[in-house]
Write an enzyme that holds these catalytic residues in place. Sequence first.
Site, PDB file in Angstrom:
ATOM      1  N   LYS A  19       0.836  -1.212   0.000  1.00 49.89           N
ATOM      2  CA  LYS A  19       0.000   0.000   0.000  1.00 49.89           C
ATOM      3  C   LYS A  19       0.868   1.258   0.000  1.00 49.89           C
ATOM      4  O   LYS A  19       0.625   2.210  -0.761  1.00 49.89           O
ATOM      5  CB  LYS A  19      -0.910  -0.026   1.227  1.00 49.89           C
ATOM      6  CG  LYS A  19      -1.674   1.271   1.511  1.00 49.89           C
ATOM      7  CD  LYS A  19      -2.384   1.163   2.855  1.00 49.89           C
ATOM      8  CE  LYS A  19      -3.030   2.486   3.247  1.00 49.89           C
ATOM      9  NZ  LYS A  19      -4.202   2.797   2.404  1.00 49.89           N
TER      10      LYS A  19
ATOM     11  N   ILE B 293     -22.610  11.209   3.473  1.00 50.72           N
ATOM     12  CA  ILE B 293     -22.841   9.867   4.013  1.00 50.72           C
ATOM     13  C   ILE B 293     -22.316   9.713   5.433  1.00 50.72           C
ATOM     14  O   ILE B 293     -22.807   8.887   6.192  1.00 50.72           O
ATOM     15  CB  ILE B 293     -22.236   8.806   3.081  1.00 50.72           C
ATOM     16  CG1 ILE B 293     -22.878   8.915   1.689  1.00 50.72           C
ATOM     17  CG2 ILE B 293     -22.424   7.403   3.626  1.00 50.72           C
ATOM     18  CD1 ILE B 293     -24.394   8.798   1.698  1.00 50.72           C
ATOM     19  N   GLY B 294     -21.321  10.515   5.816  1.00 47.87           N
ATOM     20  CA  GLY B 294     -20.892  10.423   7.216  1.00 47.87           C
ATOM     21  C   GLY B 294     -19.482  10.867   7.491  1.00 47.87           C
ATOM     22  O   GLY B 294     -19.244  11.708   8.350  1.00 47.87           O
ATOM     23  N   SER B 295     -18.512  10.318   6.768  1.00 50.94           N
ATOM     24  CA  SER B 295     -17.116  10.622   7.089  1.00 50.94           C
ATOM     25  C   SER B 295     -16.579  11.737   6.204  1.00 50.94           C
ATOM     26  O   SER B 295     -16.995  11.898   5.057  1.00 50.94           O
ATOM     27  CB  SER B 295     -16.254   9.370   6.926  1.00 50.94           C
ATOM     28  OG  SER B 295     -16.298   8.900   5.597  1.00 50.94           O
TER      29      SER B 295
ATOM     30  N   TRP C 259     -18.232  -7.262   8.166  1.00 53.91           N
ATOM     31  CA  TRP C 259     -16.919  -6.623   8.044  1.00 53.91           C
ATOM     32  C   TRP C 259     -16.029  -6.898   9.258  1.00 53.91           C
ATOM     33  O   TRP C 259     -15.032  -6.226   9.470  1.00 53.91           O
ATOM     34  CB  TRP C 259     -17.075  -5.122   7.810  1.00 53.91           C
ATOM     35  CG  TRP C 259     -17.503  -4.821   6.397  1.00 53.91           C
ATOM     36  CD1 TRP C 259     -17.673  -5.702   5.384  1.00 53.91           C
ATOM     37  CD2 TRP C 259     -17.813  -3.529   5.863  1.00 53.91           C
ATOM     38  NE1 TRP C 259     -18.072  -5.050   4.241  1.00 53.91           N
ATOM     39  CE2 TRP C 259     -18.168  -3.721   4.503  1.00 53.91           C
ATOM     40  CE3 TRP C 259     -17.825  -2.242   6.395  1.00 53.91           C
ATOM     41  CZ2 TRP C 259     -18.530  -2.657   3.673  1.00 53.91           C
ATOM     42  CZ3 TRP C 259     -18.185  -1.189   5.565  1.00 53.91           C
ATOM     43  CH2 TRP C 259     -18.533  -1.397   4.220  1.00 53.91           C
TER      44      TRP C 259
ATOM     45  N   ASP D 164     -25.808   2.507   9.299  1.00 52.85           N
ATOM     46  CA  ASP D 164     -25.301   2.053   8.004  1.00 52.85           C
ATOM     47  C   ASP D 164     -25.341   0.536   7.887  1.00 52.85           C
ATOM     48  O   ASP D 164     -24.846  -0.172   8.761  1.00 52.85           O
ATOM     49  CB  ASP D 164     -23.857   2.517   7.805  1.00 52.85           C
ATOM     50  CG  ASP D 164     -23.756   3.995   7.497  1.00 52.85           C
ATOM     51  OD1 ASP D 164     -24.764   4.567   7.043  1.00 52.85           O
ATOM     52  OD2 ASP D 164     -22.677   4.574   7.702  1.00 52.85           O
TER      53      ASP D 164
ATOM     54  N   HIS E 248     -14.835   7.552  -5.050  1.00 51.47           N
ATOM     55  CA  HIS E 248     -13.639   6.715  -5.117  1.00 51.47           C
ATOM     56  C   HIS E 248     -12.612   7.254  -6.100  1.00 51.47           C
ATOM     57  O   HIS E 248     -11.515   6.721  -6.209  1.00 51.47           O
ATOM     58  CB  HIS E 248     -14.022   5.279  -5.493  1.00 51.47           C
ATOM     59  CG  HIS E 248     -14.959   4.652  -4.517  1.00 51.47           C
ATOM     60  ND1 HIS E 248     -16.329   4.730  -4.662  1.00 51.47           N
ATOM     61  CD2 HIS E 248     -14.747   3.981  -3.360  1.00 51.47           C
ATOM     62  CE1 HIS E 248     -16.898   4.113  -3.643  1.00 51.47           C
ATOM     63  NE2 HIS E 248     -15.971   3.653  -2.843  1.00 51.47           N
TER      64      HIS E 248
ATOM     65  N   CYS F 131     -20.799   7.736  -1.185  1.00 53.74           N
ATOM     66  CA  CYS F 131     -20.211   7.023  -0.048  1.00 53.74           C
ATOM     67  C   CYS F 131     -19.524   8.047   0.852  1.00 53.74           C
ATOM     68  O   CYS F 131     -19.534   9.251   0.565  1.00 53.74           O
ATOM     69  CB  CYS F 131     -19.226   5.957  -0.540  1.00 53.74           C
ATOM     70  SG  CYS F 131     -18.926   4.642   0.682  1.00 53.74           S
TER      71      CYS F 131
END
EC number: 2.1.1.14
Length: 745
Positions: free
Chosen positions: A19, A420-422, A550, A588, A683, A715
């Site tokens: 990553k 959406i939230g974050s 998850w 969610d 994304h 998202c």
Amino acid sequence: MVKVSNLGYPRLGEQREWKQAIEAFWAGNLEQKDLEKQLKQLRINHLKKQKEAGIDLIPVGDFSCYDHVLDLSFQFNVIPKRFDEYERNLDLYFAIARGDKDNVASSMKKWFNTNYHYIVPEWEVETKPHLQNNYLLDLYLEAREVVGDKAKPVITGPITYVSLSSGIVDFEATVQRLLPLYKQVFQDLIDAGATYIQIDEPIFVTDEGELLVDIAKSVYDFFAREVPQAHFIFQTYFESAVCLDKLSKLPVTGFGLDFIHGRAENLAAVKQGLFREKELFAGIVNGRNIWAVNLEETLALLEEIGPFVKRLTLQPSSSLLHVPVTTKYETHLDPVLKNGLSFADEKLKELELLASAFDGNKTKGYHEALSRFSALQAADFRHVALESLAEVKLERSPYKLRQALQAEKLQLPILPTTTIGSFPQSPEIRKKRLAWKRGNLSDSDYKDFIKTEIRRWIAIQEDLDLDVLVHGEFERVDMVEFFGQKLAGFTTTKLGWVQSYGSRAVKPPIIYGDVKHIQPLSLEETVYAQSLTKKPVKGMLTGPITITNWSFERDDISRSDLFNQIALAIKDEIQLLEQSGIAIIQVDEAALREGLPLRQQKQQAYLDDAVAAFKIATSSVKDETQIHTHMCYSKFDEIIDSIRALDADVISIETSRSHGDIIESFETAVYPLGIGLGVYDIHSPRIPTKEEIIVNIQRSLKCLSKEQFWVNPDCGLKTRREAETIAALEVLVSATKEVRQQLDN
């Protein structure tokens, strides 16, 4: 002697080196030659590890710079026309996956019923597949230098590849166009010294696979005829394979079957004698969960299988892509728990122990592993304690009544805007969190920093003129691990990372015991955010199904019991938020469809359990409290009745990367509740145009009323940069206001 094979190994590296290298390249901080050098070293390290673990057939081609399906598209020149300006190089590869300033990325979908995402191959009229480069040959030659003839090439099969594609007009003709390319790849590998070649065809564990058996016969007859020297392994996973009475007659050397997720059906097929003349590659160690294998039970299974096959090879049930690399860094865990865990490296060791035991040699290591497994099963944190559901309200008042009360209380405009939230987690946020975790920042200083970020982003949202705000989730690493740190029955790892999509990695919590609400989860941050504004701030929670799907879930109780344990814990938090004046609470269920069984006959029971758990969590609120939920990439037309049954006042759905396909679900089915279909793709770093968002809103309004439609990104925005986020939301709000004006006129 029985052999051991592996289907695939995690790409990330023990310390997420994969990553870090790729993101450094994207940021312009690493030259391509240095990226290639670092990735090669990772591949070599992975090969050496597997060789040292005693693996006889080591996968080659499972490693990727982004996604193995995209690798195949790139190799076969299945590249969207909109990227024609690019040379065929790494910049093009990443542009297809991530988009660029002028072009949207290719669609991204879940890899069967996992949390891994693949890049959908796009077939167009202009698509002319040809073998652009045989990257698998290059990887094989590299691997032979390290592990010799243990190297086993792995490739997604043509039937699965085309099944996962978009734009297919004639399925069989498309498969036929690819066969000469596969033939060339295989012949090159054989000429280079390969013997076994693993062809992944997981589409044959789905209902769709039943319709493709005749095509499979044609395809594999072709391979056997054209590349007769190859020992092909027809590999399936995630469920029992369909039509094994027919598939078992394919002219391949061996079959890979999953005896974890499809044990009963696959075992029955084996006992019918379908594989007496075949090599069986038995998936007997769970490739998707992290618990140590029950060695004695598994050995008994192997002894059942052995007499019915020509030759037996042991392997994981699927690629180990879906589990972390190693438990060796998890020294903070209770020893009984840690010793009961098995990540990728430990699973390879388990396979070696089982192979030795099957050959009649139960080693000291075998008995030690058995003792560790037994200690976990006897641990006192596993009781299956489920509170009585008798007092839990499971139904709310009719939606029309709730809608009127909520409209009066909230006073929102038509087409309300929200996120959406974050919000973006900047390097500064990550730096502060790391300092706090290491004890270099006090609890009070860390909380003050989080409050500063909340205050700053409430102001940004007000400046943007969004209608419903969020606190931003700056205190959370992700939407599941955070709750795992606060609920009883969960624990978290230090380096238990798993790839989700591209360079995005998640660290699933481990559900090891009975789940209970023992402290507020998000109350402090949400109430603080609401104190800063007169606009409504959503309480942000993750639902019981998503938390389960998850997480690495315990395997000693039923999923419905686990869903309900978590639902009761979330219900307690919802009541705290409501009592503190929070008028909108989002629960969610991003991963609800992800957990759907691959076979239709098993799906309704799962959906019924999921709906029941969601209602346990949410149905005790007052009518004027608005319940939201959010879901990720999915084929929603298949489960729209269950989505409706959740009875959430508002649902938001990721739709932008599906290029409108999901909207068709709502063009053919009446949906009476509030809904937001994501109007731009988060994304990609690309900023949407105002015209694009207007078109998305207008198309949605053809099948949904203006009174029920919400406008939101598709998202959470955690992975985006601040400037990108603000610019995109400015466009979203501006586009919404223009559509409102059009509706008024």
